[in-house]
Design an enzyme around this catalytic site. Structure first.
Site, PDB file in Angstrom:
ATOM      1  N   ALA A  66       0.893  -1.278   0.169  1.00  0.00           N
ATOM      2  CA  ALA A  66       0.085   0.023  -0.158  1.00  0.00           C
ATOM      3  C   ALA A  66       1.183   1.257  -0.066  1.00  0.00           C
ATOM      4  O   ALA A  66       2.102   1.218   0.371  1.00  0.00           O
ATOM      5  CB  ALA A  66      -0.786  -0.071   1.271  1.00  0.00           C
ATOM      6  N   GLY A 109       0.485  -4.889   0.892  1.00  0.00           N
ATOM      7  CA  GLY A 109      -0.752  -5.008   0.064  1.00  0.00           C
ATOM      8  C   GLY A 109      -0.310  -5.755  -1.384  1.00  0.00           C
ATOM      9  O   GLY A 109      -1.379  -6.038  -2.048  1.00  0.00           O
ATOM     10  N   GLU A 112      -0.781  -9.052  -0.772  1.00  0.00           N
ATOM     11  CA  GLU A 112      -2.300  -9.332  -0.522  1.00  0.00           C
ATOM     12  C   GLU A 112      -3.167  -9.325  -2.052  1.00  0.00           C
ATOM     13  O   GLU A 112      -4.116 -10.091  -2.165  1.00  0.00           O
ATOM     14  CB  GLU A 112      -3.004  -8.209   0.385  1.00  0.00           C
ATOM     15  CG  GLU A 112      -1.998  -8.522   1.840  1.00  0.00           C
ATOM     16  CD  GLU A 112      -2.730  -7.519   2.711  1.00  0.00           C
ATOM     17  OE1 GLU A 112      -2.319  -6.059   2.491  1.00  0.00           O
ATOM     18  OE2 GLU A 112      -3.423  -7.720   3.687  1.00  0.00           O
ATOM     19  N   GLU A 132       4.137  -5.077   7.244  1.00  0.00           N
ATOM     20  CA  GLU A 132       3.425  -4.253   7.974  1.00  0.00           C
ATOM     21  C   GLU A 132       3.722  -4.044   9.237  1.00  0.00           C
ATOM     22  O   GLU A 132       3.625  -2.840   9.873  1.00  0.00           O
ATOM     23  CB  GLU A 132       1.558  -4.571   7.693  1.00  0.00           C
ATOM     24  CG  GLU A 132       1.002  -4.169   6.334  1.00  0.00           C
ATOM     25  CD  GLU A 132       1.114  -5.666   5.748  1.00  0.00           C
ATOM     26  OE1 GLU A 132       1.814  -6.749   5.917  1.00  0.00           O
ATOM     27  OE2 GLU A 132       0.318  -5.584   4.446  1.00  0.00           O
TER      28      GLU A 132
HETATM   29  N1  CO8 Z   1       4.341   3.112  -0.530  1.00  0.00           N
HETATM   30  C1  CO8 Z   1       4.903   4.148  -0.974  1.00  0.00           C
HETATM   31  N2  CO8 Z   1       6.249   4.411  -1.788  1.00  0.00           N
HETATM   32  C2  CO8 Z   1       6.824   3.395  -1.676  1.00  0.00           C
HETATM   33  C3  CO8 Z   1       6.698   2.030  -1.304  1.00  0.00           C
HETATM   34  C4  CO8 Z   1       5.338   1.939  -0.829  1.00  0.00           C
HETATM   35  N3  CO8 Z   1       4.820   0.742  -0.038  1.00  0.00           N
HETATM   36  N4  CO8 Z   1       7.676   1.357  -1.618  1.00  0.00           N
HETATM   37  C5  CO8 Z   1       8.385   1.894  -2.313  1.00  0.00           C
HETATM   38  N5  CO8 Z   1       8.144   3.034  -2.482  1.00  0.00           N
HETATM   39  C6  CO8 Z   1       8.951   4.314  -3.173  1.00  0.00           C
HETATM   40  C7  CO8 Z   1      10.136   4.660  -2.255  1.00  0.00           C
HETATM   41  O1  CO8 Z   1       9.693   5.456  -1.341  1.00  0.00           O
HETATM   42  C8  CO8 Z   1      10.990   5.188  -3.404  1.00  0.00           C
HETATM   43  O2  CO8 Z   1      10.548   6.559  -3.815  1.00  0.00           O
HETATM   44  P1  CO8 Z   1      11.617   7.796  -3.850  1.00  0.00           P
HETATM   45  O3  CO8 Z   1      12.418   7.330  -4.977  1.00  0.00           O
HETATM   46  O4  CO8 Z   1      10.436   8.895  -4.139  1.00  0.00           O
HETATM   47  O5  CO8 Z   1      12.240   7.783  -2.711  1.00  0.00           O
HETATM   48  C9  CO8 Z   1      10.849   4.260  -4.671  1.00  0.00           C
HETATM   49  O6  CO8 Z   1       9.521   3.837  -4.479  1.00  0.00           O
HETATM   50  C10 CO8 Z   1      11.851   3.179  -4.909  1.00  0.00           C
HETATM   51  O7  CO8 Z   1      11.900   2.443  -3.607  1.00  0.00           O
HETATM   52  P2  CO8 Z   1      13.159   2.214  -2.932  1.00  0.00           P
HETATM   53  O8  CO8 Z   1      14.279   3.274  -3.145  1.00  0.00           O
HETATM   54  O9  CO8 Z   1      12.855   1.938  -1.439  1.00  0.00           O
HETATM   55  O10 CO8 Z   1      13.554   1.040  -3.659  1.00  0.00           O
HETATM   56  P3  CO8 Z   1      14.599  -0.122  -2.961  1.00  0.00           P
HETATM   57  O11 CO8 Z   1      15.061  -1.067  -4.011  1.00  0.00           O
HETATM   58  O12 CO8 Z   1      15.821   0.431  -2.356  1.00  0.00           O
HETATM   59  O13 CO8 Z   1      13.898  -0.852  -1.961  1.00  0.00           O
HETATM   60  C11 CO8 Z   1      11.894  -2.140  -1.222  1.00  0.00           C
HETATM   61  C12 CO8 Z   1      12.552  -1.889  -2.425  1.00  0.00           C
HETATM   62  C13 CO8 Z   1      12.691  -3.101  -0.346  1.00  0.00           C
HETATM   63  C14 CO8 Z   1      10.579  -2.566  -1.831  1.00  0.00           C
HETATM   64  C15 CO8 Z   1      11.572  -0.741  -0.228  1.00  0.00           C
HETATM   65  O14 CO8 Z   1      11.035   0.217  -1.323  1.00  0.00           O
HETATM   66  C16 CO8 Z   1      10.322  -1.074   0.594  1.00  0.00           C
HETATM   67  O15 CO8 Z   1      10.591  -1.769   1.723  1.00  0.00           O
HETATM   68  N6  CO8 Z   1       9.145  -0.770   0.413  1.00  0.00           N
HETATM   69  C17 CO8 Z   1       8.011  -0.478   1.472  1.00  0.00           C
HETATM   70  C18 CO8 Z   1       7.529  -2.187   1.628  1.00  0.00           C
HETATM   71  C19 CO8 Z   1       6.520  -2.115   2.752  1.00  0.00           C
HETATM   72  O16 CO8 Z   1       6.571  -1.902   3.749  1.00  0.00           O
HETATM   73  N7  CO8 Z   1       5.241  -2.364   2.256  1.00  0.00           N
HETATM   74  C20 CO8 Z   1       4.075  -2.640   3.014  1.00  0.00           C
HETATM   75  C21 CO8 Z   1       3.273  -1.180   2.926  1.00  0.00           C
HETATM   76  S1  CO8 Z   1       2.072  -1.408   4.161  1.00  0.00           S
HETATM   77  C22 CO8 Z   1       0.701  -2.326   3.526  1.00  0.00           C
HETATM   78  O17 CO8 Z   1       0.804  -2.659   2.383  1.00  0.00           O
HETATM   79  C23 CO8 Z   1      -0.538  -2.365   4.289  1.00  0.00           C
HETATM   80  C24 CO8 Z   1      -1.625  -3.040   3.487  1.00  0.00           C
HETATM   81  C25 CO8 Z   1      -2.779  -2.825   4.255  1.00  0.00           C
HETATM   82  C26 CO8 Z   1      -3.558  -1.842   4.261  1.00  0.00           C
HETATM   83  C27 CO8 Z   1      -4.755  -1.861   4.363  1.00  0.00           C
HETATM   84  C28 CO8 Z   1      -5.581  -0.714   4.912  1.00  0.00           C
HETATM   85  C29 CO8 Z   1      -7.118  -1.060   5.162  1.00  0.00           C
END
Ligand code: CO8
Length: 258
Positions: A66, A109, A112, A132
């Site tokens: 998400a 997400g 999911e 999460e």
């Molecule tokens: N949300 C927003 N932006 C994101 C996300 C995300 N989940 N993941 C990556 N991005 C963005 C980064 O911020 C970055 O943007 P910018 O260049 O502007 O800084 C760009 O994508 C590239 O990402 P990275 O530089 O981090 O790339 P890496 O190759 O270094 O890392 C990873 C890749 C490991 C995937 C890393 O990006 C990461 O850990 N991302 C987050 C993963 C995460 O925690 N996902 C879970 C999110 S919570 C969720 O899904 C809850 C769902 C339930 C909600 C339900 C509500 C009812």
């Protein structure tokens, strides 16, 4: 209707292809993307010319979860009030089978969303996880339920409580994905699977999907009873007559989806 901004859609004969397209955010799922995916699935599902749907992302990321930037400042009243992300549930109402082609990150997400699809074809570089917990929250698009049903309690607890990532070989061993193929073949393989499904009777594939899903929604006795009723109902279709006649006459069936 305006063109979608966060996805690409394409028809390939009887297969509808939906590609998540927010490369700069690793296909993070925001409200706009959710709205557009749900609308695209509904449109394909309503289209008698489409027999299967493929949902994919990019080689680096199916979806990295998400959109944390969209979510971070929301209040409790807001997420409850807008039923935040509730529309994702509508995907499970598609009668048309949906195949996820997963390469790269399928986290939170993203994992999911892949599990909301009917089956998952994964590339060798696929990574699954429910991180999460690292953000101080928990899965919210069905992860705690669908992962547990897919891989069992011990693995699901391990994944959901530690937030660790699962590589594709472990995901295959656990039965989370149906096939693992070279990364650059994942989409082609998913499209082949979808094309195969789309050649069958659309009525039969919808009933078959419904029957398998009953296994998750009911007791064994109820599920078997529901399957039997669905099986009997296929005898009301032209496609049952045609499919069995084609076998007896040693020829390919010509299904009319009636
Ligand atoms: N949300 C927003 N932006 C994101 C996300 C995300 N989940 N993941 C990556 N991005 C963005 C980064 O911020 C970055 O943007 P910018 O260049 O502007 O800084 C760009 O994508 C590239 O990402 P990275 O530089 O981090 O790339 P890496 O190759 O270094 O890392 C990873 C890749 C490991 C995937 C890393 O990006 C990461 O850990 N991302 C987050 C993963 C995460 O925690 N996902 C879970 C999110 S919570 C969720 O899904 C809850 C769902 C339930 C909600 C339900 C509500 C009812």
């Amino acid at each position: 209707t305006t063109e979608p901004q966060t996805i690409l859609t394409e028809r390939r004969d009887r297969v509808g292809l939906i590609t998540l397209n927010r490369p700069k955010a690793l296909n993070a799922l925001n409200t706009e993307l959710m709205t557009e995916v749900v609308a695209a699935v509904k449109e394909f599902d309503a289209d008698a010319g489409i027999g299967a749907i493929v949902l994919t992302g990019s080689q680096k990321a199916f979806a990295a979860g998400a959109d944390i930037k969209e979510m971070s400042s929301k209040t409790y009243a807001e997420v409850v009030g807008e039923s935040f992300f509730g529309a994702w549930d509508e995907l499970s109402r598609s009668r048309t089978p949906i195949i996820a082609a997963v390469t790269g990150y399928a986290l939170g997400g993203g994992c999911e969303l892949a599990m909301l699809c009917d089956t998952i074809i994964a590339g060798e570089n696929a990574v699954f996880g429910q991180p999460e917990i690292n953000l101080g929250v928990i899965p919210g698009i069905g992860g705690s339920q669908r992962l547990t049903r897919a891989v069992g309690k011990a693995k699901a607890m391990d994944m959901v409580l530690t937030g660790r990532q699962m590589k594709v070989d472990e995901a295959e061993r656990m039965g989370l994905v149906s096939r693992v193929v070279p990364t650059d073949k994942a989409l082609d393989t998913a499209l082949e699977v979808a094309t195969t499904i789309a050649t069958k009777s659309a009525i039969a594939t919808a009933l078959a999907k419904d029957a398998v899903n009953r296994a998750f929604e009911s007791s064994l006795t109820e599920g078997v009873r529901a399957e039997r009723a669905l099986f009997y109902s296929t005898f009301a279709t032209d496609d049952q007559t045609e499919g069995m006649a084609a076998f007896v006459e040693k020829r390919e069936p010509r299904f009319t989806h009636r």
